[in-house]
Design a protein around this motif. Structure first.
Motif, short mmCIF file in Angstrom:
data_model
loop_
_atom_site.label_atom_id
_atom_site.label_comp_id
_atom_site.label_asym_id
_atom_site.label_seq_id
_atom_site.Cartn_x
_atom_site.Cartn_y
_atom_site.Cartn_z
N LEU A 295 0.82 -1.21 0.00
CA LEU A 295 0.00 0.00 0.00
C LEU A 295 0.86 1.27 0.00
O LEU A 295 0.59 2.21 -0.75
CB LEU A 295 -0.92 0.01 1.22
CG LEU A 295 -2.09 -0.98 1.21
CD1 LEU A 295 -2.81 -0.94 2.56
CD2 LEU A 295 -3.06 -0.64 0.09
N VAL A 296 1.91 1.27 0.83
CA VAL A 296 2.76 2.46 0.90
C VAL A 296 3.49 2.68 -0.40
O VAL A 296 3.64 3.81 -0.88
CB VAL A 296 3.75 2.32 2.08
CG1 VAL A 296 4.77 3.44 2.05
CG2 VAL A 296 2.99 2.35 3.40
N GLU A 297 3.97 1.60 -1.02
CA GLU A 297 4.69 1.73 -2.30
C GLU A 297 3.77 2.24 -3.41
O GLU A 297 4.20 3.02 -4.25
CB GLU A 297 5.29 0.39 -2.68
CG GLU A 297 6.50 0.00 -1.84
CD GLU A 297 7.10 -1.33 -2.27
OE1 GLU A 297 8.33 -1.48 -2.14
OE2 GLU A 297 6.35 -2.21 -2.73
N ARG A 298 2.52 1.81 -3.39
CA ARG A 298 1.62 2.18 -4.48
C ARG A 298 0.93 3.53 -4.25
O ARG A 298 0.70 4.28 -5.19
CB ARG A 298 0.56 1.09 -4.67
CG ARG A 298 1.13 -0.22 -5.20
CD ARG A 298 0.03 -1.23 -5.47
NE ARG A 298 0.59 -2.46 -6.04
CZ ARG A 298 -0.13 -3.52 -6.36
NH1 ARG A 298 -1.46 -3.51 -6.17
NH2 ARG A 298 0.44 -4.59 -6.87
N LEU A 299 0.59 3.81 -3.01
CA LEU A 299 -0.18 5.02 -2.72
C LEU A 299 0.65 6.13 -2.10
O LEU A 299 0.28 7.30 -2.18
CB LEU A 299 -1.35 4.68 -1.77
CG LEU A 299 -2.33 3.61 -2.25
CD1 LEU A 299 -3.37 3.34 -1.17
CD2 LEU A 299 -2.99 4.04 -3.55
N GLY A 300 1.76 5.77 -1.45
CA GLY A 300 2.53 6.77 -0.71
C GLY A 300 2.10 6.79 0.74
O GLY A 300 0.93 6.56 1.07
N PRO A 301 3.02 7.08 1.66
CA PRO A 301 2.68 7.04 3.09
C PRO A 301 1.67 8.09 3.50
O PRO A 301 0.90 7.89 4.43
CB PRO A 301 4.03 7.27 3.77
CG PRO A 301 4.86 7.96 2.75
CD PRO A 301 4.43 7.42 1.43
N ASP A 302 1.67 9.25 2.83
CA ASP A 302 0.71 10.29 3.20
C ASP A 302 -0.71 9.83 2.96
O ASP A 302 -1.59 9.97 3.81
CB ASP A 302 1.01 11.59 2.45
CG ASP A 302 1.09 11.40 0.94
OD1 ASP A 302 1.21 10.25 0.47
OD2 ASP A 302 1.04 12.42 0.22
N ARG A 303 -0.96 9.21 1.80
CA ARG A 303 -2.31 8.74 1.50
C ARG A 303 -2.72 7.59 2.43
O ARG A 303 -3.89 7.50 2.83
CB ARG A 303 -2.40 8.29 0.04
CG ARG A 303 -2.33 9.44 -0.96
CD ARG A 303 -2.75 8.97 -2.34
NE ARG A 303 -2.72 10.06 -3.30
CZ ARG A 303 -1.73 10.28 -4.16
NH1 ARG A 303 -0.68 9.48 -4.17
NH2 ARG A 303 -1.76 11.30 -5.00
N VAL A 304 -1.77 6.71 2.76
CA VAL A 304 -2.09 5.61 3.65
C VAL A 304 -2.45 6.14 5.05
O VAL A 304 -3.40 5.67 5.67
CB VAL A 304 -0.92 4.61 3.72
CG1 VAL A 304 -1.21 3.52 4.75
CG2 VAL A 304 -0.68 3.97 2.36
N LEU A 305 -1.69 7.12 5.52
CA LEU A 305 -2.00 7.71 6.82
C LEU A 305 -3.36 8.40 6.81
O LEU A 305 -4.18 8.20 7.72
CB LEU A 305 -0.92 8.72 7.21
CG LEU A 305 0.38 8.20 7.81
CD1 LEU A 305 1.30 9.36 8.12
CD2 LEU A 305 0.12 7.40 9.06
N ILE A 306 -3.60 9.22 5.82
CA ILE A 306 -4.85 9.99 5.77
C ILE A 306 -6.06 9.06 5.61
O ILE A 306 -7.04 9.16 6.34
CB ILE A 306 -4.79 11.02 4.62
CG1 ILE A 306 -3.70 12.06 4.90
CG2 ILE A 306 -6.14 11.71 4.44
CD1 ILE A 306 -3.34 12.91 3.68
N ALA A 307 -5.96 8.14 4.64
CA ALA A 307 -7.08 7.22 4.41
C ALA A 307 -7.25 6.26 5.58
O ALA A 307 -8.38 5.91 5.95
CB ALA A 307 -6.85 6.44 3.12
N GLY A 308 -6.13 5.84 6.19
CA GLY A 308 -6.22 4.92 7.32
C GLY A 308 -6.94 5.55 8.51
O GLY A 308 -7.80 4.93 9.13
N GLY A 309 -6.59 6.79 8.83
CA GLY A 309 -7.27 7.47 9.91
C GLY A 309 -8.76 7.67 9.62
O GLY A 309 -9.61 7.50 10.51
#
Length: 415
Positions: A295-309
């Motif tokens: 997920l981090v490789e495909r979306l980037g950590p910022d998107r994973v953090l924002i969407a995860g929260g």
């Protein structure tokens, strides 16, 4: 060429790097070290879960009241928080691997101590020791993982935390199987022996691989221009990441202690269904972390953090307000999937910014969330109701998402 190498090194140092690196595959020694570190993460979760499932038996053995037990259990968090910053300094000075091995030997020894106590006071004192070893292990492991991530040039931190979760599930499952057959003393002594043996077996591959955290931190300073303001700015960003980690840890602590009670008292669930509350949450977190690197490789950590929260917020709204057990369980699953990778990404990025000290600071924030969460839920449940109290998990998940969005350019510049 030197300039080009510096640029490459600076880019590789961020866990937030998106897309697969140009390197064809990790070197064999990197793969071996990654396996070794994964084993130590799993051992950490395995030993902690083995202790947790024997808490009722140790309570009965010590004759502690519920309130006395609660105070004694604070020793774990207090010992961890007190040790984390010291562990960060030791990792900076000595390197992460020797500290990982030291804590990997101390943790099994300390897990055997609680069932040897006969009073709540003695239990609290030995749990301070256990918490100190556990907190030190957490910081040292994450510091070593940050350095390995820089060498691999892949954001694999969620995978290490998935190993911790899997170790915890295995430890809890094994503890449940032997609870009726072995006394807590024999059970935890066996865990201690197994943990010591595993740590010694993997000691050599752990220590043989050279990690250089100081070099990574210098590269980070060069990448930032080496200005005098960089250290202060890094501390501010680490505090932001620690706050994000706290929001996730708050939810983990709250669901661990209160999900079963919510299902049983508020929704009329039977004992089996109520016990499934935290189980499905933990399983969802494990699944989310296993897929976290991709997920981090495909979306980037910022998107994973924002969407995860955001997903954690929606899931906890459903889990708190659902009119039926099955909808509440579905909400817990969504919460686990959403929050799964927030803590690993935040800790990993804190290590990028400030080395082992950053890992220690962000981890201390996180443990603060685990410490505060269950207590806050209890008070709010008394003042209002348990479903209302659990809504604070959704509020903090939303806050983590908004904070990640507002600071995405500064905290995760490669996102």
């Amino acid at each position: 060429m030197p300039t080009l190498n510096k640029i490459r090194s600076a880019l590789a140092g961020a866990t937030g790097h998106r897309g697969r690196p140009p390197a064809a595959s990790p070197r064999p020694d990197l793969r071996r070290f990654r396996i070794t570190l994964t084993v130590f993460f799993a051992l950490d979760g395995f030993l902690f879960a083995g202790w947790v499932v024997r808490i009722p038996a140790v309570k009965a053995q010590t004759g502690a009241s519920s309130s006395a037990l609660g105070l004694a259990l604070l020793g774990v968090s207090a010992g961890a928080v007190a040790t984390m910053m010291l562990t960060g300094r030791l990792c900076s000075r000595l390197g992460s691997q020797p500290v990982v091995l030291t804590c990997g030997l101390l943790l099994p020894l300390s897990v055997a101590l609680p069932p040897l106590t006969r009073s709540a006071l003695a239990l609290g004192l030995v749990l301070l020791v256990f918490g100190a070893a556990y907190g030190g292990m957490s910081v040292a492991l994450n510091s070593a993982a940050v350095d390995l991530i820089a060498a691999l040039r892949r954001p694999v931190m969620p995978g290490f935390h998935a190993a911790f979760s899997l170790g915890g599930m295995l430890g809890a499952g094994l503890g449940g199987l032997v609870a009726g057959r072995l006394s807590p003393t024999r059970h935890l002594l066996l865990l201690a022996a197994a943990g010591l043996l595993l740590a010694l077996l993997f000691a050599r591959p752990l220590l043989r691989f050279p990690l250089e955290p100081a070099r990574r931190e210098r590269d980070g300073a060069e990448a930032s221009g080496g200005t005098a303001r960089a250290p202060g700015r890094a501390r501010w960003l680490v505090a932001v990441l620690g706050l994000i980690a706290l929001c996730t840890a708050y939810g983990e602590g709250a669901l661990a202690d209160w999900s079963a009670l919510h299902l049983a008292d508020d929704l009329g669930a039977g004992a089996g269904s109520a016990a499934a509350g935290y189980s499905v949450f933990a399983a969802a977190m494990t699944l989310g972390r296993l897929s976290g690197t991709t997920l981090v490789e495909r979306l980037g950590p910022d998107r994973v953090l924002i969407a995860g929260g955001a997903l954690g917020c929606c899931g906890m709204l459903l889990g708190s307000l659902a009119p039926s057990v099955w909808l509440a369980l579905a909400g817990f699953v969504l919460t686990g999937l959403g929050l799964a990778n927030v803590f690993p990404i935040a800790i990993g990025r804190a290590g990028d910014l400030a080395g082992p000290g950053g890992v220690a600071a962000a981890s201390t924030f996180g443990y603060g969330g685990i410490l505060v969460g269950p207590v806050a839920i209890g008070f709010l449940a008394d003042w209002f109701s348990l479903p209302t109290a659990l809504l604070t998990v959704a509020v903090l998940a939303a806050f983590a998402s908004l904070t990640a969005w507002a600071t995405r350019r500064a905290v995760l510049p490669h996102g």
